[in-house]
Design a protein around this motif. Structure first.
Motif, PDB file in Angstrom:
ATOM      1  N   MET A   3     -40.348  -1.359  50.061  1.00 28.92           N
ATOM      2  CA  MET A   3     -40.151  -2.291  48.946  1.00 28.92           C
ATOM      3  C   MET A   3     -41.464  -2.945  48.528  1.00 28.92           C
ATOM      4  O   MET A   3     -41.526  -3.658  47.545  1.00 28.92           O
ATOM      5  CB  MET A   3     -39.123  -3.351  49.337  1.00 28.92           C
ATOM      6  CG  MET A   3     -37.731  -2.789  49.520  1.00 28.92           C
ATOM      7  SD  MET A   3     -37.008  -2.189  47.984  1.00 28.92           S
ATOM      8  CE  MET A   3     -36.580  -3.728  47.189  1.00 28.92           C
ATOM      9  N   CYS A   4     -42.498  -2.747  49.340  1.00 31.22           N
ATOM     10  CA  CYS A   4     -43.849  -3.092  48.913  1.00 31.22           C
ATOM     11  C   CYS A   4     -44.777  -2.249  49.776  1.00 31.22           C
ATOM     12  O   CYS A   4     -44.327  -1.382  50.512  1.00 31.22           O
ATOM     13  CB  CYS A   4     -44.138  -4.585  49.020  1.00 31.22           C
ATOM     14  SG  CYS A   4     -44.642  -5.176  50.642  1.00 31.22           S
ATOM     15  N   CYS A  19     -46.594  -3.093  52.355  1.00 31.22           N
ATOM     16  CA  CYS A  19     -46.860  -3.524  53.738  1.00 31.22           C
ATOM     17  C   CYS A  19     -46.317  -2.534  54.762  1.00 31.22           C
ATOM     18  O   CYS A  19     -46.855  -2.393  55.835  1.00 31.22           O
ATOM     19  CB  CYS A  19     -46.253  -4.898  53.995  1.00 31.22           C
ATOM     20  SG  CYS A  19     -47.132  -6.210  53.141  1.00 31.22           S
ATOM     21  N   ARG A  20     -45.198  -1.908  54.425  1.00 22.24           N
ATOM     22  CA  ARG A  20     -44.599  -0.876  55.254  1.00 22.24           C
ATOM     23  C   ARG A  20     -44.136  -1.397  56.620  1.00 22.24           C
ATOM     24  O   ARG A  20     -44.574  -0.965  57.687  1.00 22.24           O
ATOM     25  CB  ARG A  20     -45.552   0.316  55.389  1.00 22.24           C
ATOM     26  CG  ARG A  20     -45.744   1.005  54.041  1.00 22.24           C
ATOM     27  CD  ARG A  20     -47.021   1.746  53.940  1.00 22.24           C
ATOM     28  NE  ARG A  20     -48.151   0.829  53.973  1.00 22.24           N
ATOM     29  CZ  ARG A  20     -49.419   1.198  53.990  1.00 22.24           C
ATOM     30  NH1 ARG A  20     -49.701   2.468  53.997  1.00 22.24           N
ATOM     31  NH2 ARG A  20     -50.384   0.310  54.005  1.00 22.24           N
ATOM     32  N   CYS A  21     -43.259  -2.388  56.532  1.00 26.21           N
ATOM     33  CA  CYS A  21     -42.691  -2.994  57.739  1.00 26.21           C
ATOM     34  C   CYS A  21     -41.662  -2.055  58.368  1.00 26.21           C
ATOM     35  O   CYS A  21     -41.046  -1.236  57.684  1.00 26.21           O
ATOM     36  CB  CYS A  21     -41.980  -4.294  57.371  1.00 26.21           C
ATOM     37  SG  CYS A  21     -43.067  -5.545  56.671  1.00 26.21           S
ATOM     38  N   LYS A  34     -37.695  -9.050  49.545  1.00 24.88           N
ATOM     39  CA  LYS A  34     -37.669  -7.686  49.003  1.00 24.88           C
ATOM     40  C   LYS A  34     -37.024  -6.741  50.005  1.00 24.88           C
ATOM     41  O   LYS A  34     -36.190  -5.906  49.659  1.00 24.88           O
ATOM     42  CB  LYS A  34     -39.100  -7.204  48.692  1.00 24.88           C
ATOM     43  CG  LYS A  34     -39.871  -8.101  47.760  1.00 24.88           C
ATOM     44  CD  LYS A  34     -41.241  -7.522  47.405  1.00 24.88           C
ATOM     45  CE  LYS A  34     -42.223  -7.502  48.561  1.00 24.88           C
ATOM     46  NZ  LYS A  34     -42.785  -8.781  48.936  1.00 24.88           N
ATOM     47  N   GLY A  35     -37.459  -6.875  51.264  1.00 26.66           N
ATOM     48  CA  GLY A  35     -36.911  -5.990  52.293  1.00 26.66           C
ATOM     49  C   GLY A  35     -35.422  -6.217  52.481  1.00 26.66           C
ATOM     50  O   GLY A  35     -34.649  -5.269  52.653  1.00 26.66           O
ATOM     51  N   LEU A  93     -38.528  -9.989  57.941  1.00 28.06           N
ATOM     52  CA  LEU A  93     -38.117  -9.242  56.754  1.00 28.06           C
ATOM     53  C   LEU A  93     -38.185 -10.198  55.567  1.00 28.06           C
ATOM     54  O   LEU A  93     -37.698 -11.321  55.637  1.00 28.06           O
ATOM     55  CB  LEU A  93     -36.684  -8.740  56.935  1.00 28.06           C
ATOM     56  CG  LEU A  93     -36.235  -7.627  56.002  1.00 28.06           C
ATOM     57  CD1 LEU A  93     -36.983  -6.339  56.283  1.00 28.06           C
ATOM     58  CD2 LEU A  93     -34.733  -7.389  56.126  1.00 28.06           C
ATOM     59  N   CYS A  94     -38.797  -9.758  54.499  1.00 30.96           N
ATOM     60  CA  CYS A  94     -38.925 -10.654  53.339  1.00 30.96           C
ATOM     61  C   CYS A  94     -37.751 -10.448  52.397  1.00 30.96           C
ATOM     62  O   CYS A  94     -36.883  -9.604  52.621  1.00 30.96           O
ATOM     63  CB  CYS A  94     -40.252 -10.396  52.636  1.00 30.96           C
ATOM     64  SG  CYS A  94     -40.248  -8.894  51.653  1.00 30.96           S
ATOM     65  N   CYS A 122     -39.881   0.316  55.693  1.00 27.11           N
ATOM     66  CA  CYS A 122     -39.573  -0.253  54.372  1.00 27.11           C
ATOM     67  C   CYS A 122     -40.547   0.283  53.323  1.00 27.11           C
ATOM     68  O   CYS A 122     -41.697   0.595  53.609  1.00 27.11           O
ATOM     69  CB  CYS A 122     -39.677  -1.776  54.459  1.00 27.11           C
ATOM     70  SG  CYS A 122     -39.265  -2.623  52.925  1.00 27.11           S
ATOM     71  N   SER A 132     -47.663  -9.107  52.251  1.00 29.34           N
ATOM     72  CA  SER A 132     -46.525 -10.005  52.354  1.00 29.34           C
ATOM     73  C   SER A 132     -46.285 -10.431  53.796  1.00 29.34           C
ATOM     74  O   SER A 132     -46.843 -11.428  54.251  1.00 29.34           O
ATOM     75  CB  SER A 132     -45.334  -9.283  51.740  1.00 29.34           C
ATOM     76  OG  SER A 132     -44.347 -10.161  51.339  1.00 29.34           O
ATOM     77  N   ASN A 133     -45.478  -9.697  54.535  1.00 28.19           N
ATOM     78  CA  ASN A 133     -45.125 -10.174  55.875  1.00 28.19           C
ATOM     79  C   ASN A 133     -46.314 -10.325  56.811  1.00 28.19           C
ATOM     80  O   ASN A 133     -46.399 -11.316  57.539  1.00 28.19           O
ATOM     81  CB  ASN A 133     -44.076  -9.253  56.496  1.00 28.19           C
ATOM     82  CG  ASN A 133     -42.710  -9.517  55.900  1.00 28.19           C
ATOM     83  OD1 ASN A 133     -42.508 -10.533  55.252  1.00 28.19           O
ATOM     84  ND2 ASN A 133     -41.781  -8.600  56.105  1.00 28.19           N
TER      85      ASN A 133
HETATM   86  S1  SF4 Z   1     -43.229  -7.239  53.283  1.00 28.27           S
HETATM   87 FE1  SF4 Z   1     -41.059  -7.104  52.714  1.00 28.27          FE
HETATM   88  S2  SF4 Z   1     -40.956  -5.542  51.114  1.00 28.27           S
HETATM   89 FE2  SF4 Z   1     -42.931  -5.352  52.082  1.00 28.27          FE
HETATM   90  S3  SF4 Z   1     -42.625  -3.708  53.562  1.00 28.27           S
HETATM   91 FE3  SF4 Z   1     -42.305  -5.693  54.612  1.00 28.27          FE
HETATM   92  S4  SF4 Z   1     -40.096  -6.109  54.468  1.00 28.27           S
HETATM   93 FE4  SF4 Z   1     -40.598  -4.470  53.009  1.00 28.27          FE
END
Ligand code: SF4
Length: 971
Positions: A42-43, A45-47, A77-78, A74-75, A40, A206-207
């Motif tokens: 979207m921020c 964190c790179r999930c 944003k993701g 998954l947040c 990801c 985030s996550n």
């Molecule tokens: S915290 Fe959300 S937006 Fe950020 S990388 Fe993980 S899933 Fe994507």
């Protein structure tokens, strides 16, 4: 299986009764015909994510349960990534400006013309003076490539966005403990019993932090959040401390005061693992005053507690004394670091009663919190039955830890006193003995690193030559004045003035200063400004209106003062209109990418990790991944690392070719996993042609788990240090001694006092002397001194919502439904005092400007602070949104109120509005006053001319929903 049984039963019943067939609901419809893993974006964190594709289109995205960062979570944003990908704001083709800059008038061009134009602009710069290229990237996750590319070009004028984000936190940590919060470390979620958080944003971190907080809550650990605003993580904390912005350092030093007063510090830990026992020469006026006493080999000395003799502090037999004056052989005096710090922080000015008014935290609360920290750390230590060997070769049969962890982010970092605040926080951790121990803060490999880490920044006069690469990277960590990038007369070498006397430890550069300095030609004019993913004409700039003017300002001869601007972005952000040449990027789901140990890693404290992005769909527009474009441009320009011996492209396959085959050092490349010809090596190894396939087979990530005996005390853990050296994380397996007292800072102070060959100019001496204190201290944020407290009594800050990450997220159709327009949140009592009610409009006024915003009353906020969500306000027409979109009519930015420069204090010079040590942009220093808006117009201000839609974008949709285009096609 249960669902299947039920279905079978209902079918059977229908058959038995011979009733009309009942249409069965499809409880688990197949939504995809293919699933691809990637990472990801979207921020930050790179999930890990799994992208479901149907008929070649992205249908659904879920978290990857195998991924070490998010473990399936998954947040918002993701989840909304799919709408990011299909955004109507995506650029579609290279653009060349045809109207005046800022008009948004472009013509579409082919890539050949775009690249030839860029080469035409860049080649003469490189051949004459490479510094006339300023190359700055925003939320770029490929800095290992972009920084290296700048070196190959030969310009020191490179940085990403760290200087306006959190360099105080990074530098504060790296100069103190050899690591820092977030990407370089994390709380021991498994064993911590008390977590103290400072200024944590809810979007970036985030996550991983959500997972960690839920783990703490499940175990009944206490969470305390220090933040002016009670949202997000503060709202679920067991205790919220609504501190006054900019005073966190004072609160932390009051906690230090209390621990010292109560004698609740980990003396053994301090003596073994920090420089608490190192002797500091006390000879005011001498050129070595305040430096460590060293032996002939340069080893710092201590006074051995047992023998009373001086010994090398790193001698296995030494038991460093922490107090007591020593008379040296030359008759001069020295005292241990601990004595200096104990004297300073025992002073009454750090007592809880003395700081309560300024911090807004009651003295009783400070005393209780200090007692709770001490109780958690010392009364119930965590003991793990895990043997380990220290760097002296001594075997320990268990690991004893202090279960107090801390976590901090931009809230404490984005102040002009942020560097020292971050150092103070690490000082507090060290006194509690809670760095990299069970229950405490833990380093993520490749940290810890030596203090300060290598390398030093390149860009000195002897390191920049026409047509040549630079001898090193543009960013690094100065050890003293000798590493500054200044001319012989002290003039800054870099366009942003990073690593000059203005901001000596500007380890992430000062992107926020580039446009102002380039416009002013201070310290010199540039020719090309090349930016990537940096919305500098809007929410990424302080002083937005003047920044726009600077981007469009012309000399008397009619030429633009910033002659050429190249910009790359995937979306029609506000910045696009100010470019002369636009290079359209792909979305992150259309390209290869690398989350590298050479860059900003995704490791956990239990082991290193890195990851890739793979293209899950092909672009449906004439766009190219920026990294491919950069490699292509490098080859066309003949940059040494990007061409082979015959002058051909070294990486003809673009970024994936570079990821596999580029070596930064022998056997060390962008990706650590599956190296070597057969893919059996990790960390170091020859390039493996099948490396990317191996990553894809493993869901696009690589991870290694450290053995239990290497997971803590990494700064002095022999087996870990041997491993880290073997992997190339550190140059040698030497212990990292944590630096309560910073000798590099004292070296700058000595220079300001007139010592050494390189000294600041007269007007800079007092500033350097004051702020380069080798021990952390607190001072009021600069804005509080320059803005009259009576005229501007309130603090104004932004918070980042969980559902958005800067301006990318606030144009996303699904995320816009969560935060469509921001409000100004005002403490209820303050609102009443101003005669303001919910939904009223107010003016917010700073010394720099005023904005109009709509109000929402709130209880959970510091009584002297107003705040809003960051980066939701949009310029009309930008991002292909309707000019009447709420983001434009009701959304607003605090940026308009923030000056990018401090006022001239009678020196004929204006410093950047930034931390004086690191140059970190002081976004959160803002002071304002509030007044009811009586004009009755429901419209935020300021408003700017509507931006036209760039060529190639689809018409602005009235309604945007997933699948709408397909539905229209079908009907
Ligand atoms: S915290 Fe959300 S937006 Fe950020 S990388 Fe993980 S899933 Fe994507």
């Amino acid at each position: 299986m249960i669902a299947g049984s039920r279905n079978q039963k209902s079918v059977a019943m229908a058959s038995a009764t011979d009733a009309p067939a009942i249409k069965q609901s499809e409880l688990s419809p197949s939504i995809s015909d293919e699933v691809k893993t990637t990472t990801c974006y979207m921020c930050a964190c790179r999930c890990g994510i799994k992208v479901h594709l149907k008929d070649g289109r992205i249908r659904y995205i879920e978290g990857n349960r195998r991924h070490p960062v998010n473990r399936g979570v998954l947040c918002a944003k993701g989840s909304a990534e799919i709408m990011q990908h299909y955004s109507p704001a995506r650029l579609t083709k290279p653009l060349l400006r045809v109207g005046p800059r800022g008009s948004g008038e472009f013509r579409e061009i082919e890539w050949d013309e775009a690249l030839a134009t860029a080469v035409d602009w860049l080649a003469p710069v490189r051949a004459s003076d490479p510094r006339k290229l300023a190359f700055f990237t925003g939320r770029d996750q490929s800095q290992a490539l972009t920084g290296w590319w700048a070196s190959q070009f030969g310009t020191p004028n490179y940085a990403a966005h760290g200087g306006f984000c959190s360099v105080n936190m990074a530098a504060g940590g790296l100069y103190t403990i050899g690591g820092s919060f977030w990407e370089f470390g994390e709380p021991d979620w498994e064993h911590s019993r008390l977590l103290l958080m400072f200024g944590i944003a809810e979007d970036h971190d985030s996550n991983p932090i959500k997972l960690g907080l839920s783990q703490l809550k499940a175990r009944g650990a206490k969470i305390v959040s220090v933040n002016p605003v009670q949202t997000g993580y503060s709202a679920i904390a067991d205790e919220w401390i609504g501190i006054t912005p900019g005073s966190d350092g004072l609160l932390v030093l009051a906690l230090v005061h209390e621990l010292l007063r109560a004698g609740r510090v980990d003396v053994d830990y301090l003596a073994r693992y920090t420089n608490a026992g190192w002797l500091v020469r006390q000879d005011p006026g001498a050129a070595d005053h305040g430096l460590f006493v060293r032996d002939d080999d340069g080893r710092p000395l201590c006074r051995d507690r047992n023998s009373g003799e001086l010994m090398a502090a790193d001698d296995a037999a030494a038991a460093p004394g922490l107090t007591g004056e020593v008379v040296l052989g030359d008759g001069r005096r020295a005292v241990p670091v601990f004595q200096l710090l104990a004297e300073r922080y025992s002073d009454a000015r750090y007592a809880p009663d003395a700081v309560a008014g300024r911090t807004g935290v009651a003295a009783a609360t400070i005393r209780r919190l200090a007692a709770e920290l001490a109780a958690a750390a010392f009364d119930e230590p965590v003991i793990l039955p895990v043997a380990w060997t220290d760097s002296h070769g001594r075997r320990h049969d268990k690991m004893v830890g202090r279960p107090v962890s801390m976590h901090a982010m931009r809230g404490i970092s984005a102040h002009s006193n942020g560097f020292h605040t971050c150092r103070a926080l690490h000082l507090l951790q060290l006194l509690l003995g809670s760095v990299d121990v069970p229950g405490g803060f833990r380093y993520k490999p490749p940290f810890p690193k030596p203090i300060p880490p290598a390398p030093q920044p390149a860009g000195r006069p002897d390191q920049v030559s026409p047509g040549q690469p630079m001898a090193g990277p543009p960013l690094g960590f100065p050890r003293g004045p000798e590493d500054l990038l200044v001319e012989a007369d002290g003039t800054p070498r870099r366009i942003d003035k990073a690593f000059s006397w203005d901001a000596p430890l500007a380890a992430h550069g000062m992107m926020h200063a580039v446009i102002t300095n380039a416009w002013a030609g201070d310290p010199y004019p540039i020719d090309v400004l090349f930016m990537y993913m940096a919305n500098m004409a809007w929410n990424s700039a302080m002083n937005t209106a003047d920044t726009i003017k600077m981007l469009t300002d012309r000399n008397a001869d009619g030429h633009y003062r910033i002659p050429k601007i190249i910009y790359s972005d995937a979306y029609a952000s506000e910045m696009v209109a100010y470019a002369d040449l636009v290079l359209p990027d792909t979305t992150h789901l259309e390209r290869w990418d690398c989350i590298s140990l050479l860059d900003r890693p995704i490791c956990s404290a239990d082991g290193p990790a890195d990851a890739i992005r793979q293209p899950v769909v092909a672009p449906d527009r004439d766009v190219r991944p920026f990294q491919d474009v950069l490699i292509d441009l490098g080859a066309r320009l003949g940059l040494p690392g990007l061409v082979d011996d015959d002058g051909g492209a070294r990486y003809p396959g673009g970024y994936p070719d570079y990821l596999v085959n580029h070596e930064r050092g022998p056997g060390v490349g962008p990706l650590a996993g599956w190296r070597g010809a057969d893919g059996d090596s990790h960390g170091r190894g020859a390039p493996n042609p099948a490396q990317l396939e191996r990553y894809i087979e493993n869901d696009c990530f690589w991870q290694q788990e450290l053995p239990a005996g290497q997971r803590y005390f990494k700064f002095a853990n022999k087996d870990y240090l041997d491993y880290a050296a073997g992997m190339g994380f550190i140059a040698e397996a030497a212990p990292v001694v944590m630096q309560l007292y910073s000798e590099p800072l004292q070296k700058f102070r000595l220079a300001a006092q007139g010592h050494g060959p390189r000294q600041p100019a007269e007007h800079q001496r007092a500033r350097i002397e004051q702020y380069f204190d080798p021990l952390p201290f607190w001072y009021p944020p600069f804005e509080e001194e320059v803005a009259d407290g009576r005229d501007f009594p309130l603090h104004a800050v932004t918070q980042r919502p969980m559902a958005m990450y800067h301006s990318w997220g606030s144009q996303n159709a699904w995320l816009r439904q969560i935060h469509t327009a921001n409000r100004l949140y005002v403490p209820a009592a303050l609102a009443v005092a101003h005669g303001v009610a919910d939904d009223d409009w107010v003016w917010l006024i700073s010394r720099h400007g005023q904005i109009k915003a709509q109000v929402r009353l709130m209880q959970g906020v510091n009584p002297h602070t107003v705040w809003t969500w960051n980066a939701i306000g949009k310029r009309r027409g930008a991002w292909n949104l309707d000019p009447q979109a709420p983001e434009a009519t009701h959304g607003f930015l605090l940026n308009h109120l923030i000056d990018d420069l401090l006022p001239d204090r009678g020196q004929g010079y204006r410093y950047a509005n930034a931390d004086p040590v690191t140059g970190q942009a002081a976004w959160y220093d803002l002071k304002v006053r509030l007044a009811r808006a009586e004009d009755g117009a429901a419209l935020s201000e300021p408003q700017f001319e509507t931006l036209p839609t760039p060529p190639g974008l689809p018409p602005r949709p009235a309604v945007l929903r997933y699948g709408e285009r397909d539905r229209r096609r079908r009907s």
